[in-house]
Design an enzyme around this catalytic site. Structure first.
Site, PDB file in Angstrom:
ATOM      1  N   GLU B 283       9.578  11.310  -7.703  1.00 15.60           N
ATOM      2  CA  GLU B 283       9.867  10.180  -6.824  1.00 15.60           C
ATOM      3  C   GLU B 283      11.368  10.084  -6.548  1.00 15.60           C
ATOM      4  O   GLU B 283      11.796   9.792  -5.436  1.00 15.60           O
ATOM      5  CB  GLU B 283       9.368   8.896  -7.489  1.00 15.60           C
ATOM      6  CG  GLU B 283       9.167   7.739  -6.544  1.00 15.60           C
ATOM      7  CD  GLU B 283       8.353   6.626  -7.215  1.00 15.60           C
ATOM      8  OE1 GLU B 283       7.123   6.644  -7.063  1.00 15.60           O
ATOM      9  OE2 GLU B 283       8.950   5.777  -7.899  1.00 15.60           O
ATOM     10  N   GLU B 286      12.142  12.633  -4.069  1.00 16.81           N
ATOM     11  CA  GLU B 286      11.610  12.205  -2.774  1.00 16.81           C
ATOM     12  C   GLU B 286      12.554  11.173  -2.147  1.00 16.81           C
ATOM     13  O   GLU B 286      12.870  11.218  -0.960  1.00 16.81           O
ATOM     14  CB  GLU B 286      10.212  11.599  -2.942  1.00 16.81           C
ATOM     15  CG  GLU B 286       9.566  11.208  -1.627  1.00 16.81           C
ATOM     16  CD  GLU B 286       8.230  10.481  -1.812  1.00 16.81           C
ATOM     17  OE1 GLU B 286       7.826  10.243  -2.967  1.00 16.81           O
ATOM     18  OE2 GLU B 286       7.613  10.146  -0.787  1.00 16.81           O
ATOM     19  N   CYS B 303       2.811   3.584  -8.014  1.00 13.86           N
ATOM     20  CA  CYS B 303       2.072   3.879  -9.243  1.00 13.86           C
ATOM     21  C   CYS B 303       1.043   2.821  -9.616  1.00 13.86           C
ATOM     22  O   CYS B 303       0.331   2.972 -10.596  1.00 13.86           O
ATOM     23  CB  CYS B 303       3.027   4.140 -10.398  1.00 13.86           C
ATOM     24  SG  CYS B 303       4.349   2.968 -10.461  1.00 13.86           S
ATOM     25  N   SER B 323       5.926   5.914  -1.451  1.00 16.07           N
ATOM     26  CA  SER B 323       6.180   7.227  -2.011  1.00 16.07           C
ATOM     27  C   SER B 323       4.847   7.974  -2.032  1.00 16.07           C
ATOM     28  O   SER B 323       3.792   7.372  -2.257  1.00 16.07           O
ATOM     29  CB  SER B 323       6.708   7.074  -3.441  1.00 16.07           C
ATOM     30  OG  SER B 323       6.459   8.265  -4.161  1.00 16.07           O
ATOM     31  N   LYS B 362      -7.206   0.908 -12.328  1.00  7.75           N
ATOM     32  CA  LYS B 362      -7.140   2.349 -12.611  1.00  7.75           C
ATOM     33  C   LYS B 362      -8.532   2.977 -12.626  1.00  7.75           C
ATOM     34  O   LYS B 362      -8.690   4.166 -12.364  1.00  7.75           O
ATOM     35  CB  LYS B 362      -6.458   2.593 -13.962  1.00  7.75           C
ATOM     36  CG  LYS B 362      -4.979   2.261 -13.977  1.00  7.75           C
ATOM     37  CD  LYS B 362      -4.119   3.390 -13.460  1.00  7.75           C
ATOM     38  CE  LYS B 362      -2.650   2.989 -13.418  1.00  7.75           C
ATOM     39  NZ  LYS B 362      -1.857   3.911 -12.589  1.00  7.75           N
ATOM     40  N   GLU B 365      -9.071   3.681  -9.124  1.00  4.17           N
ATOM     41  CA  GLU B 365      -8.195   4.770  -8.710  1.00  4.17           C
ATOM     42  C   GLU B 365      -8.772   6.119  -9.117  1.00  4.17           C
ATOM     43  O   GLU B 365      -8.801   7.067  -8.330  1.00  4.17           O
ATOM     44  CB  GLU B 365      -6.810   4.592  -9.328  1.00  4.17           C
ATOM     45  CG  GLU B 365      -5.825   5.685  -8.934  1.00  4.17           C
ATOM     46  CD  GLU B 365      -4.491   5.569  -9.671  1.00  4.17           C
ATOM     47  OE1 GLU B 365      -3.452   5.646  -9.011  1.00  4.17           O
ATOM     48  OE2 GLU B 365      -4.483   5.405 -10.920  1.00  4.17           O
ATOM     49  N   GLU B 370      -9.815  11.366  -2.933  1.00  2.00           N
ATOM     50  CA  GLU B 370      -8.736  12.341  -2.738  1.00  2.00           C
ATOM     51  C   GLU B 370      -8.094  12.771  -4.056  1.00  2.00           C
ATOM     52  O   GLU B 370      -7.283  13.676  -4.060  1.00  2.00           O
ATOM     53  CB  GLU B 370      -7.680  11.766  -1.781  1.00  2.00           C
ATOM     54  CG  GLU B 370      -6.892  10.574  -2.312  1.00  2.00           C
ATOM     55  CD  GLU B 370      -7.592   9.232  -2.111  1.00  2.00           C
ATOM     56  OE1 GLU B 370      -8.814   9.221  -1.900  1.00  2.00           O
ATOM     57  OE2 GLU B 370      -6.908   8.210  -2.206  1.00  2.00           O
ATOM     58  N   CYS B 507       2.535  -3.960 -15.688  1.00  2.00           N
ATOM     59  CA  CYS B 507       1.315  -3.545 -16.383  1.00  2.00           C
ATOM     60  C   CYS B 507       1.135  -4.219 -17.750  1.00  2.00           C
ATOM     61  O   CYS B 507       0.014  -4.317 -18.246  1.00  2.00           O
ATOM     62  CB  CYS B 507       1.306  -2.038 -16.588  1.00  2.00           C
ATOM     63  SG  CYS B 507       1.352  -1.162 -15.023  1.00  2.00           S
TER      64      CYS B 507
END
Ligand SMILES: Cc1cc2nc3c(=O)[nH]c(=O)nc-3n(C[C@H](O)[C@H](O)[C@H](O)COP(=O)(O)O)c2cc1C
Ligand code: SF4
Ligand code: SF4
Ligand code: SF4
Ligand code: SF4
Ligand code: SF4
Ligand code: SF4
Ligand code: SF4
Ligand code: SF4
Ligand code: FES
Ligand code: FES
Ligand code: FES
Lengths: 569, 593, 159
Positions: B283, B286, B303, B323, B362, B365, B370, B507
């Site tokens: 990141e 990036e 994230c 990102s 999560k 996720e 993908e 989190c």
């Protein structure tokens, strides 16, 4: 329109209705025939009667001397279609189209009233004129002053009956504080149920500093068995519009909302028409009567939820949300509609304002009892001869209501009880028929004045079944927000259902009472807090009926379908 | 400050004007029971458990919403009060399945403990009707289960979803006895605009909203001798798990956590922190690329899956700001079935990749279409902190006496920068530690970036990095995220880099964390996070030797071809209630994988 | 009126005007929903989604409101709406028997619509016409002093 133009209009308009007021008219009319166009009469066919009358009048060439006026409810809906013939005020009941010809030929042509159409009292006597009728004699009409006397949406006829005199007075001669003081002096208490002093409420809002305040008219009238608000909204909409405008002036609000329930399409129609007319002539909107006071009113239509009659729920509903009550404080007077200070009053409360302003608070306070001033509208319904709409001074006895005005219980049956205050109220048994009706006395008997619904039941009514009916209603209409009401009323209903099916068991009544008291003490809003009342009050006066259901598995009134006696559950 | 004096249970107390009876009572050590009340978030007076007697009032008053008044006399323990509370509880229980023993909230349920505390002895109603049945259970979501039978309509979930997350995909539906808290049109949570954040499950006082329990799947894998079961642990779990065993919130228990996982039988216990460090490298690079080559700015972190679903639904037009880095969990998953499998010589088909997360989102996720770049589902099962605790209780772990153990190689080594991922502002701070040094090639004077720490909703800072003034912003909760995104949409945001975390506090306050998770607990866990950071020998991601090694051995270079394939992803413009028009199917569009 | 209209263009104009008036204003929710109910006879899902988007109200709230108020229906209704009053006055004067007969004649329970969409039967609480209880309305037309015996005759008037 300015003040002078208003008085000019009043003068001409008054001429046109003089005959109805017992004065000598200057026009050619010899008779005014008033045909009731209230919801009761319409549904029973007054349209046909009206047409037949018009035809008969025309065919006899009387159209220039007889004026036909469609009015709102005259009060005796059970006997519709009703017509009144002025100047004398002859009162004809159940007038069918076939009767038109006789009314014209006999009454309007020869001046001979038609006796067979007149009101026949229970004792067989004929009471031909309004002034003869026991139904009207004990009444005193303030809120209903125009109902049944003028055309419902004619602003001219309203103005003729001293309409907009109060607003003119307020705008020309009074300060907001003086208006509030006058209302305080009248002792008027909210007619929506809680009986809170109206002037005191207005004072709270007047005292608030805010950039925006609101006036709200509560026309949700959800008490099943009460229809006075419908009648006022349909039959005399300007009286509410004018009063709300005065209220706006008094507390410093320039916007009002009239919340009218969907079930009253004609009230919505008439009120809308009246709003438009008032705006047209400059009695509503910007710069009313040429002053710098502006006030406008918007209608909001209820969408079918009894709880929206509760003030905080009603405000939520106007704001576009679920009609769930919220805890008070803050009261609407401090934080109401859109968070702004808000006066919210019931339709009938509003309808009393103009006469108070015109005649003074002292005049109003001279009627009624010490703590309950003025007059109150009641709807008489159920097992009673004269079902309908009546307005009486507070303090009249229940017996006068039932026997003199209501004409007693029909069919030779015995009076059993009067249920007042609808699903929040309680019953008053025969033993208390001589109780003067006011807020305090009814509360002492375990009931309430409430909105003024009065349902008479006779010996053929099962009180357990009646209590179950009311609880079914409140349980159905609970908003579901708070625990005691959401689940508690359901459990109470389940117990009552068991009892009326002959499945009651020992301990049921104790649990019922414990639950009822708990719900009353802990529910969030008035709906839950009062929902157990019909049960507690029937238990108070008719406990033996409950016990008969539980112990003997019989319904003394023969209403509940019980399994054969002796059958064990 | 104006004060008011009142008497509660014969004790005089002076409190600030505008306080509630509940607050005043608390001040003198009287705990009035509550169910629907949540400070600052839900004060609706609905449950009526907190009723008290106020002298002169017609009915009992709800202490949580009744303001104090001068001279008020309150009784919180009279017979009437006790009877009313008990009856209210009896009513709730009469419309509640009596299945504590098989309920996920057994022993941690406010309704259950209240019933015990109030001495509820009996439910006296005969065959009471139940407002909802088993058919009403919503199992549609991989993250969250709703069981309306257990719902007491306190609406704490609705309030959190609306006021904290700005989502409000659930609401009160129907009225009276039939009232239910549910998504519109009786759809499942999976079919509406739910972010799966699980904040509702944290505040639910009962078992009516819980995480989906996936512990059986993990037991099955562990019991299967043909499976190689790998587990990763997220940064925020190590400062929370001990609460499940009676320890203070914020207790750092990394070593015990590793030991406990070994006791459960995992073949390899490694650390999501490793891929957190990796995230910083990818990141960070990036970001540098976007700044130097004129890419879309501000760049926003990616994230937090709750956050990702939120932006996909509510701001699909801004997806290019994200990102393209996968979350650390998914980077880890992709590497387990490629790099790790290769290194260990295990057929990736036989690897079961488990993660222990503070997070319900999560779970969603891990199931995204993908995220299968390893050729398999990158992460097979996600367990929340609460589920892990359940497994550990099942085998009778004695937490206090567990030894401290170390993570396994090759993905067990990490830095302080990775640990702080668990707290709001942490990803930003970790990134800055690296970006600063990569750009300036000098050590950062003070690596503690205090302006982005703490519970304030939106935090901003400007840092001098070389000759560039880097403007950063940090937001936690979606309600705060919305404010930043509206600024971006309006073209009023001159930030370079934004960190957004879905959950309050980041989190450490995630939807899968131990219950209770409230402000006090969150602050303690954040304290634990920074303590752990300071205890780490290495505190910057780019100094992690294992990270250097993986680039050398396997990935090549940051943003290189392999990194791109395994560590980056694309996003799906979803829209709130329907697919938005005029947007591509994925962002970045083009050939990504 | 609405019943013959297939394409709803007039209605849509009316709704569009309301959407414009209440754009971004949640306070208009019930007003808009009442208009949809009136023009379409029920609240179609796509229009509720549009309402949520236009007014900026979460769809869950739109649905919460739709299910709170008795006047809103989420399913298409019958061509004729029969409202039977079950207010107190009507109840004590025999409305329950009328209800039983209506349900028998229509073959449905109150609150529902017949298979052929000919009738929707609803119970209401006081139409404010207690003087002529028990009261029933069909498409707003009032039938006073209803009895179970009169039911078939009244229903026959509506195709
Ligand atoms: C469940 C419930 C229903 C109510 N329904 C009505 C109603 O239909 N009309 C009304 O005017 N007031 C109703 N009220 C009373 C209102 O809350 C409020 O007190 C009243 O509108 C104030 O006006 P007033 O002071 O003029 O009576 C209701 C109250 C409760 C608790
Ligand atoms: S059975 Fe009859 S008497 Fe008994 S409760 Fe019912 S109606 Fe009343
Ligand atoms: S008492 Fe009943 S109507 Fe009032 S808030 Fe509670 S549930 Fe709603
Ligand atoms: S929610 Fe609480 S009370 Fe209900 S079953 Fe679960 S543990 Fe028991
Ligand atoms: S608490 Fe009581 S009911 Fe529950 S398991 Fe123990 S003995 Fe059984
Ligand atoms: S998971 Fe998050 S978004 Fe979904 S309902 Fe719960 S709080 Fe709302
Ligand atoms: S699901 Fe839980 S938090 Fe939500 S209303 Fe029900 S009990 Fe309360
Ligand atoms: S903030 Fe953390 S716990 Fe919350 S959704 Fe994002 S990743 Fe999950
Ligand atoms: S809406 Fe317009 S086009 Fe459609 S049917 Fe009605 S009149 Fe015809
Ligand atoms: S409606 Fe005609 S008298 Fe009441
Ligand atoms: S905690 Fe006060 S009413 Fe629920
Ligand atoms: S009770 Fe039926 S009209 Fe009033």
């Amino acid at each position: 329109m300015n003040f002078a133009e208003l008085e000019l209009l009043r003068a001409t308009a008054k001429e046109a209705i003089k005959l109805r007021l017992g004065e000598e008219p200057s026009d050619n009319y010899k008779y005014h025939v008033l045909v009731c166009g209230g919801t009761g009469c319409i549904s029973i066919g007054c349209q046909n009667t009206l047409e037949a009358l018009r035809k008969a009048i025309d065919s006899h060439g009387l159209q220039d001397t007889v004026k036909v006026v469609v009015t709102g409810c005259m009060g005796t809906c059970e006997m519709g279609p009703v017509i009144t013939v002025f100047p004398e005020g002859y009162y004809y009941c159940r007038v069918q189209p076939e009767d038109a010809e006789e009314i014209v030929t006999s009454h309007l042509k020869l001046g001979k009233y038609v006796e067979r159409l007149c009101y026949h009292a229970a004792d067989g006597s004929v009471q031909p004129r309004k002034s003869d009728m026991t139904f009207f004699k004990k009444q005193k009409r303030n809120a209903l002053r125009n109902c049944g006397l003028i055309n419902q949406t004619s602003i001219e006829e309203y103005i003729a009956m001293d309409g907009y005199k109060a607003l003119a007075k307020v705008l020309q001669e009074m300060t907001p504080q003086q208006v509030v003081d006058e209302v305080k002096k009248s002792g008027l208490r909210g007619r929506g149920g809680a009986g809170f002093p109206t002037g005191v409420k207005w004072q709270f809002v007047l005292d608030q500093k805010a950039d925006q305040k609101y006036i709200v008219c509560n026309g949700d009238e959800g008490d099943p068995g009460a229809f006075m608000d419908r009648s006022v909204l349909e039959d005399d909409p300007y009286s509410v519009i004018e009063a709300m405008t005065i209220g706006g002036f008094a507390v410093g609000a320039n916007k009002g909302y009239a919340y009218i329930r969907l079930e009253y399409p004609r009230a919505i129609e008439h009120f809308t028409k009246a709003l438009n007319r008032a705006r047209e002539v400059g009695l509503l909107g910007n710069n009313i009567l040429g002053t710098d006071f502006s006030f406008d009113i918007e209608i909001r239509v209820g969408a079918g939820a009894f709880v929206c009659g509760e003030e905080t729920a009603l405000l939520a509903s106007i704001e576009g949300r679920r009609g769930e009550p919220r805890p008070r404080p803050p009261f609407p007077a401090v934080s109401g509609l859109f968070g702004k200070p808000t006066v919210i009053n019931n339709v009938e409360t509003w309808a009393n304002i103009c006469p108070i302003i015109i005649n003074g608070g002292d005049w109003y306070a001279s009627m009624g009892t010490e703590k309950s001033k003025g007059t109150k509208v009641f709807t008489l319904a159920g097992k009673i001869t004269n079902t309908g709409l009546v307005e009486v001074p507070m303090g009249i006895t229940l017996r006068e209501m039932v026997e003199d005005i209501g004409g007693g219980v029909p069919g030779g049956k015995a009076f059993k009880a009067a249920q007042t205050g609808g699903p929040s109220g309680g019953c008053i048994p025969a033993a208390y028929l001589d109780t003067p009706i006011d807020y305090e006395n009814l509360a002492a008997l375990g009931s309430i004045v409430g909105s003024g619904g009065m349902i008479i039941v006779d010996e053929g009514t099962c009180m357990v079944d009646l209590a179950k009916f009311y609880l079914g209603f409140t349980q159905d209409e609970s908003c579901g927000k708070c625990t005691p009401c959401r689940i508690g009323t359901k459990r109470m209903l389940e117990i009552l259902e068991r009892i009326t099916k002959g499945l009651g068991k020992e301990g049921d009544l104790e649990l019922l009472i414990e639950l009822a008291n708990s719900i009353k003490a802990s529910a969030l809003c008035g709906l839950g807090q009062t929902a157990p009342n019909p049960v507690l009050s029937t238990l108070r006066y008719f406990r033996d009926e409950y016990e008969a259901h539980i112990k003997d598995k019989t319904c003394p009134a023969g209403v509940c379908k019980m399994p054969r006696k002796g059958l064990k559950s | 400050m104006a004060t008011v004096t009142l008497t509660i249970d014969n004790i005089k107390v002076e409190v600030e004007q505008g306080s509630t009876i509940l607050e005043a009572a608390k001040k003198i050590g009287i705990n009035i029971p509550t169910l629907c009340y949540m400070k600052d978030i839900n004060a609706i007076g609905a449950c009526r458990i907190c009723v008290v007697e106020v002298q002169g009032a017609r009915a009992l008053q709800a202490a949580c919403v009744t303001p104090v008044a001068e001279g008020m006399v309150v009784k919180t323990n009279s017979a009437a009060v006790r009877a009313s509370r008990k009856m209210t509880l009896e009513l709730i229980q009469s419309n509640h399945p009596q299945e504590c023993n098989t309920c996920l909230r057994n022993n941690n349920c406010e309704l259950q403990s209240l019933s015990e505390a109030m001495g509820l002895k009996e439910i006296r109603f005969v065959r009471p009707a139940q407002s909802h049945s088993k058919d009403d259970i919503d199992n549609s979501s991989p993250s969250i289960v709703r069981d309306p039978r257990k719902c007491i309509l306190c609406r704490r979930c609705v309030a959190v979803c609306e006021k904290v997350q700005g989502v409000k995909c659930i609401s009160a539906v129907n009225r009276g006895f039939e009232t239910i808290v549910a998504p519109p049109f009786n759809q499942g949570l999976m079919d509406v605009n739910c972010t799966m954040c699980g904040q509702c499950s944290l505040v639910c006082p009962t078992g009516a909203i819980t995480e989906v329990d996936d512990t059986d799947k993990v037991w099955q894998a562990l019991d299967d001798p043909n499976k190689h079961v790998v587990v990763q642990t997220a940064p925020a779990v190590r400062v929370a798990i001990a609460e499940e065993f009676g320890m203070e919130p914020g207790t750092v228990s990394t070593g015990k956590l590793v030991a406990a996982l070994r006791r459960l039988g995992f073949d390899s216990v490694m650390d999501t922190d490793f891929t957190a460090d990796l995230t910083i490298i990818e990141e960070g690079n990036e970001f540098i690329k976007r700044v130097t080559e004129g890419g879309v700015l501000p760049m926003i972190t990616s994230c937090s899956p709750g956050w990702i679903k939120y932006i996909e639904m509510y701001y699909p037009d801004l997806l290019a700001h994200l990102s393209t880095c996968k979350s650390p969990q998914q980077m880890f998953g992709a590497l387990v079935k490629t790099f790790y499998a290769e290194k260990k010589g295990i057929d990736p088909a036989n690897i079961v990749s488990v993660s222990i997360m503070p997070c319900t989102a999560k779970k969603f996720e891990a199931q995204r279409d993908e995220l299968k770049d390893s050729g398999y589902q990158d992460v097979d099962v996600v367990l929340t902190t609460r589920e892990l605790a359940r497994m550990l209780r099942e085998i009778g772990i004695d937490w206090e006496n567990l030894p401290e153990e170390d993570y396994d190689a090759p993905m067990g080594l990490s830095t302080g920068a990775a640990v702080i991922f668990g707290a709001t502002g942490g990803v930003m701070e970790a990134a800055v530690r690296t970006v600063y040094e990569v750009i300036t090639k000098e050590p950062m004077p003070d690596i503690n970036l205090t302006p982005v720490r703490g519970m304030e909703g939106i935090k901003e800072a400007t840092l001098k990095v070389g000759d560039l003034d880097v403007k950063v912003a940090v937001a936690h909760t979606l309600g705060n995220a919305r404010k930043l995104l509206d600024k971006i949409r309006a073209g009023e945001a001159d930030y370079h880099f934004i960190e957004i975390m879905c959950c309050p506090g980041g989190c450490i306050g995630g939807g899968g964390q131990p219950i209770p998770t409230n402000l006090e607990v969150r602050l303690k866990r954040i304290g634990g996070i920074y303590k752990a950071d300071e205890a780490m020998p290495i505190r910057k991601s780019h100094e992690n030797p294992a990270i250097k090694a993986i680039y050398e051995e396997f990935l090549g270079e940051p943003l290189g071809e392999k990194s791109h394939k395994l560590l980056h992803t694309y996003y799906v413009p979803r829209g709130v209630y329907r697919k938005p028009e005029g947007l591509p199917d994925k962002v970045p569009s083009g050939d990504h994988h | 009126m609405g019943a013959e209209c297939k394409c709803h263009c007039e209605q849509d104009n009316k709704l569009d005007a309301l959407f414009a008036q209440y754009k971004g204003n949640p306070n208009g929710l019930i007003v808009v929903m009442a208009a949809i109910q009136e023009t379409h006879g029920y609240l179609p899902k796509d229009l509720l989604i549009k309402t949520a988007e236009e007014l900026g109200v979460p769809l869950s709230d739109v649905y919460g409101v739709a299910t709170f108020y008795a006047a809103f229906s989420l399913r298409p209704r019958g061509r004729h709406t029969v409202n039977l009053c079950l207010g107190t006055a009507c109840y004590v004067k025999g409305a329950p028997e009328v209800q039983a007969m209506l349900e028998k004649e229509m073959g449905i329970k109150a609150g529902n619509t017949t298979e052929d969409r000919r009738f929707s039967l609803d119970l209401v609480r006081c139409l404010g016409a207690c003087g002529i209880a028990p009261v029933m309305t069909v498409n707003g037309e009032v039938y006073p002093r209803m009895t179970a015996e009169k039911v078939a005759e009244v229903l026959a008037k509506y195709e």
